[in-house]
Design a protein around this motif. Structure first.
Motif, PDB file in Angstrom:
ATOM      1  N   LEU A 133       0.431  -5.656  -6.456  1.00  0.00           N
ATOM      2  CA  LEU A 133      -0.438  -4.508  -5.860  1.00  0.00           C
ATOM      3  C   LEU A 133      -1.697  -4.860  -5.394  1.00  0.00           C
ATOM      4  N   LYS A 134      -2.068  -6.219  -5.622  1.00  0.00           N
ATOM      5  CA  LYS A 134      -3.469  -6.528  -5.061  1.00  0.00           C
ATOM      6  C   LYS A 134      -3.601  -7.897  -4.247  1.00  0.00           C
ATOM      7  N   TYR A 135      -2.547  -8.618  -4.571  1.00  0.00           N
ATOM      8  CA  TYR A 135      -2.364  -9.915  -3.727  1.00  0.00           C
ATOM      9  C   TYR A 135      -1.326 -10.294  -2.828  1.00  0.00           C
ATOM     10  N   PHE A 179       0.910  -1.149   0.161  1.00  0.00           N
ATOM     11  CA  PHE A 179       0.096  -0.120   0.037  1.00  0.00           C
ATOM     12  C   PHE A 179       0.827   1.194   0.011  1.00  0.00           C
ATOM     13  N   LYS A 180       0.204   2.372  -0.611  1.00  0.00           N
ATOM     14  CA  LYS A 180       0.881   3.743  -0.259  1.00  0.00           C
ATOM     15  C   LYS A 180       0.168   4.646   0.845  1.00  0.00           C
ATOM     16  N   GLN A 181       0.620   5.685   1.454  1.00  0.00           N
ATOM     17  CA  GLN A 181      -0.032   6.336   2.438  1.00  0.00           C
ATOM     18  C   GLN A 181      -0.688   7.584   1.739  1.00  0.00           C
ATOM     19  N   ASP A 182      -1.862   7.821   1.939  1.00  0.00           N
ATOM     20  CA  ASP A 182      -2.411   9.014   1.538  1.00  0.00           C
ATOM     21  C   ASP A 182      -2.051  10.283   2.320  1.00  0.00           C
ATOM     22  N   GLN A 187       2.346 -10.264 -12.756  1.00  0.00           N
ATOM     23  CA  GLN A 187       3.060  -9.979 -11.510  1.00  0.00           C
ATOM     24  C   GLN A 187       2.841  -8.558 -11.079  1.00  0.00           C
ATOM     25  N   LYS A 188       2.709  -7.481 -12.046  1.00  0.00           N
ATOM     26  CA  LYS A 188       2.319  -6.118 -11.387  1.00  0.00           C
ATOM     27  C   LYS A 188       1.082  -6.239 -10.627  1.00  0.00           C
ATOM     28  N   PHE A 233      -3.587   0.005 -10.354  1.00  0.00           N
ATOM     29  CA  PHE A 233      -2.749  -0.709 -11.476  1.00  0.00           C
ATOM     30  C   PHE A 233      -1.732   0.075 -12.346  1.00  0.00           C
ATOM     31  N   THR A 234      -2.535   1.311 -12.667  1.00  0.00           N
ATOM     32  CA  THR A 234      -1.750   2.061 -13.574  1.00  0.00           C
ATOM     33  C   THR A 234      -0.298   2.956 -12.926  1.00  0.00           C
ATOM     34  N   VAL A 235       0.052   2.643 -11.523  1.00  0.00           N
ATOM     35  CA  VAL A 235       1.129   3.312 -10.850  1.00  0.00           C
ATOM     36  C   VAL A 235       2.360   3.209 -11.659  1.00  0.00           C
TER      37      VAL A 235
END
Length: 826
Positions: A657-659, A41-44, A652-653, A54-56
């Motif tokens: 990010l999700k799993y 995760f990232k921080q808001d 993999q990306k 996904f587009t990060v």
């Protein structure tokens, strides 16, 4: 300054109070906190963790470790390079498809026509015999296409070489910039050996260095535990498991056999530890009483460290000539307790060190590596014969059909004229193979049913064999990752690099070389026949097989076309399975979490599995190697490789990010290992290309080499030198690339080392007023990773050290207080 790189660390999220939560009844609130800390995760703006889109961009990955960023960047760039190479290969595929060289195997596999083996055969102007003009036209056409083919191969090979050199330069620059921007403990630190074993006070060594004029932040001593620390590590984890079983015992469906198994293992480990203490150490020792192995020194500034290394080495590392002829000797002020210290300029970060493995000597580790290498070799031999047997069972070698007008009436006529049963079967087979699928199933299915069933069965076996290879490779990967632990690497980065190399070699042998060896027939030498001699059933099965010669038309029809089917399954199925099954696995994991009884299990189930960068690098490297290895023979491999890499990147990306759980902060060690191996893919590609394009059966070296052979035109066997000259462009490219590698590793690198030594002898000017001190950046470093070499502050070891000291209690005290000993999940 010596090369110091940020090394992989254990994510700070992974160590959030695990010792407090792991052995308590499950709490969903704590599990949610654990999940937020451990997922990618990232921080808001408010500091709360939120998932990435996904587009990060890939630059965001750099925050989570340079190694992860380099992996995805390399994969992304490789996709673009393979796209360009695939466009060139597609042109080759098109021209191959216009040939008639494999018409005898018309319905064997549609992909066969895209291979180099489908080059034009000689055509007779009279319809029955080959004239001198026919031979000359065939030779001229073959030479024209050979030149075009080799130049195209030269082009995309050169593109990959340039990509390799450019990315190497770019990645090295990124690593150097990261070393400057990202301050880590290793930048300020060095190791010191040569201390006396009875050295107990780190402040003495600190005072010695400061008396020489250098400011030191701290000095910490590493101990030689004689393997007791490793046993304490295993003991601590077993105690956690046993305490977890005690909590599970409160529920009605508890199985006491699990706890009994753990208790048995615990007793065995404790008995082994007691034996070491009795026979090697002699008595129980507190942590600080163990023999000193080495020291870690953190300086206040990087400049202090560099100046100390230069001055100390300049005044202690005298040559034999300087000592005996010039009378130089070490000044007493550079002697610590009468000894010259051994300086280790580059050390690992504290979080990356396997403290229990520091005591393993270089010679002991070398022997361990030999044993592990032998073990991996034995595993590969076993898997080799498993895959080998599957390929032999699923073999299919049709007879070469003459080019005739295969009508049903003609076929019946030819069958009646044939003298042997095998000839009659071959004619029927050729008739059925030349039918279109529509005509076959509509009009001649009953007549060709045996051949259809045989062909269908063979195709099914080939698909099954591909999945068997996939399963064997997966099992081999698990075994290799397990036995690599025996090598006792000093750091996580070295362990991952060693695992990567072994995984890649095993994958490449199983997916590429076995298929090649199975059908190899190089001037009569059949390697698979000799390898199968210890197993009579395999050898007898191959005695019925007509071995194709090296890369003749039959090889492309029988081996090449079948291998493409197998390779498609091997390269796409892992990513397809990962992507398709991930929601099912996610659902099953969350469902199992509902029944978790202790926090340890609930935490584990609240996050995804580990992102094994070494495994994914090995698969990526294997895809590149196999694609380049066979691309000259089967140009379709390059487009397939492009799609495989694209799927690899996207899947993999997405899963990262999700799993997957947040990976450790990997350094560039794996990237360096990959780029050490990558040049061999280019060399092997060029060698295979030279051997394939120089084959006299496809591209005769001269019209005089053509001979009559049973009514069909064939060619005599040319020499190896003629094969090399037939592919002169690629031969020259291969020589140039080897020269570049030789210059790089034997001239540029040694020259850079010499220049570095010369520069090191010059005075170094450090602006201490502008340079940050370790105290100034301590808070920044400690928020990311462990910032001290004090083992008592290491989350992985602090409770183990306490346990070492607690062994000083009497047996009665230990028994009564056992439940209060703090434990740590390793």
């Amino acid at each position: 300054m010596s090369k110091i790189v940020p090394l992989p660390i254990k994510s700070s999220a992974i160590i959030i109070k695990e010792q407090e939560d792991d052995i308590r009844p499950s709490d969903p609130v704590k599990a949610n906190q654990y999940m937020l800390q451990n997922m990618f995760f990232k921080q808001d703006e408010t500091g709360h963790p939120i998932p990435y889109e996904f587009t990060v961009g890939l630059d965001e990955f750099k925050k989570h470790g340079l190694g992860l960023y380099l992996y995805f960047k390399f994969l992304e760039c490789t996709i673009y390079v393979f796209l360009v190479m695939s466009i060139i290969a597609s042109v080759i595929c098109y021209f191959n498809s216009t040939g008639n060289g494999l018409d005898a195997w018309k319905n064997l596999n549609l992909l066969q026509k895209l291979s180099v083996g489908n080059q034009e055969k000689i055509k007779s102007s009279t319809g029955t015999e080959y004239t001198t003009s026919d031979i000359q036209d065939f030779y001229n056409n073959s030479q024209t296409w050979l030149s075009t083919l080799t130049w195209m191969d030269f082009s995309y090979t050169l593109i990959f070489i340039l990509f390799y050199l450019a990315f190497s330069y770019w990645s090295n620059r990124e690593i150097k910039e990261s070393m400057v921007k990202e301050k880590v403990p290793a930048n300020f630190s060095l190791g010191i050996k040569g201390l006396r074993e009875d050295e107990r006070d780190p402040n003495k060594l600190k005072g010695f260095i400061e008396d020489l004029g250098f400011k030191v932040k701290e000095v910490k001593l590493a101990k030689n535990y004689s393997n007791t620390l490793l046993l304490h590590k295993q003991e601590a984890e077993l105690k956690i498991l046993i305490k977890g079983e005690d909590i599970k015992a409160q529920f009605p469906d508890y199985d006491p056999a699990v706890k009994q198994k753990y208790m048995k293992q615990l007793l065995e480990i404790q008995a082994e530890r007691e034996t070491i203490i009795k026979n090697i150490i002699g008595k129980r020792l507190r942590h600080d009483e163990y023999p000193t192995l080495m020291a870690f020194v953190i300086f206040e500034r990087i400049g202090d460290k560099n100046l100390f290394i230069k001055e100390y080495k300049a005044n202690t590392n005298y040559s034999v000539f300087q000592t005996f002829c010039c009378g130089k000797k070490v000044d007493d002020k550079y002697l610590f307790r009468g000894n010259v210290l051994q300086i280790i300029p580059q050390v690992d970060n504290p979080s990356n060190i396997n403290w229990e493995n520091l005591e393993v000597s270089s010679s002991n580790r070398f022997l361990r590596q030999i044993l592990v290498g032998f073990g991996v070799f034995c595993l590969m031999i076993i898997t080799f014969f498993i895959v080998f047997a599957i390929n032999v069972v699923s073999k299919y070698s049709p007879e070469d059909c003459e080019i005739r007008d295969y009508t049903y009436e003609n076929t019946q006529k030819w069958i009646s004229e044939a003298t042997t049963a095998s000839d009659k079967t071959q004619i029927q087979q050729c008739f059925c193979m030349n039918l279109s699928l529509t005509t076959l199933y509509a009009d001649y299915f009953n007549y060709c049913s045996d051949i259809v069933y045989q062909y269908t069965g063979i195709q099914a076996l080939q698909i099954v064999s591909a999945f068997v290879i996939l399963i064997v490779n997966s099992l081999l990967q698990l075994l290799i990752k397990s036995i690599v632990i025996f090598e006792r690497y000093q750091s996580l980065s070295k362990k991952l690099s060693g695992t990567l190399t072994k995984l890649f070699i095993s994958l490449f042998v199983n997916t590429a070389l076995i298929t090649l060896i199975l059908k190899a027939n190089i001037y009569g030498f059949k390697l698979s026949y000799y390898l199968s001699s210890p197993i009579p059933p395999l050898q007898s099965a191959q005695q019925k097989e007509v071995f194709p010669s090296d890369f003749n038309r039959e090889w492309y029809a029988v081996v090449g076309a079948a291998y493409v089917n197998t390779w498609i399954i091997n390269i796409f199925s892992p990513y397809f399975v990962d992507f398709v099954l991930y929601p099912i696995k996610n659902w099953l994991r969350k469902r199992e979490a509902l029944t978790a009884k202790i926090q340890r299990d609930l935490n584990r189930l609240s996050v995804g599995p580990e992102f094994n960068l070494d495994l994914y690098y090995a698969n990526l490297l294997n895809t590149i190697f196999v694609t380049l290895f066979y691309s000259s023979l089967i140009p379709l491999m390059l487009p397939l490789g492009f799609f495989a890499l694209a799927m690899h990147f996207l899947v993999q990306k997405f899963l990262l990010l999700k799993y997957y759980r947040k990976p450790p902060s990997y350094d560039e060690a794996l990237h360096d290992s990959v780029f050490t191996l990558l040049p061999y893919s280019i060399i092997m590609h060029i060698l295979i290309a030279i051997w394939a394009y120089g084959h006299p059966y496809l591209f005769p070296s001269s019209s005089d080499a053509l001979v009559e052979n049973g009514g069909l035109l064939d060619v005599s066997k040319d020499s190896i030198w003629i094969r090399i000259s037939n592919s002169s462009q690629l031969s020259i490219l291969g020589v140039l690339f080897v020269i570049i590698m030789v210059i790089k590793y034997f001239f540029i690198n040694p020259l850079a080392y010499l220049v570095k030594i010369c520069c090191d002898n010059q005075a170094v000017i450090v602006d201490f007023a502008q340079e940050e001190t370790y105290d100034q950046i301590y808070d920044q470093i400690s928020s990311i990773q462990l910032a001290t070499y004090e083992i008592r502050e290491n989350e992985n070891y602090k409770d183990l050290v306490y346990s070492l000291d607690s062994d000083q209690r009497s047996p009665t005290q230990r028994k009564s207080e056992e439940e209060r000993v703090p434990l740590q999940d390793i």
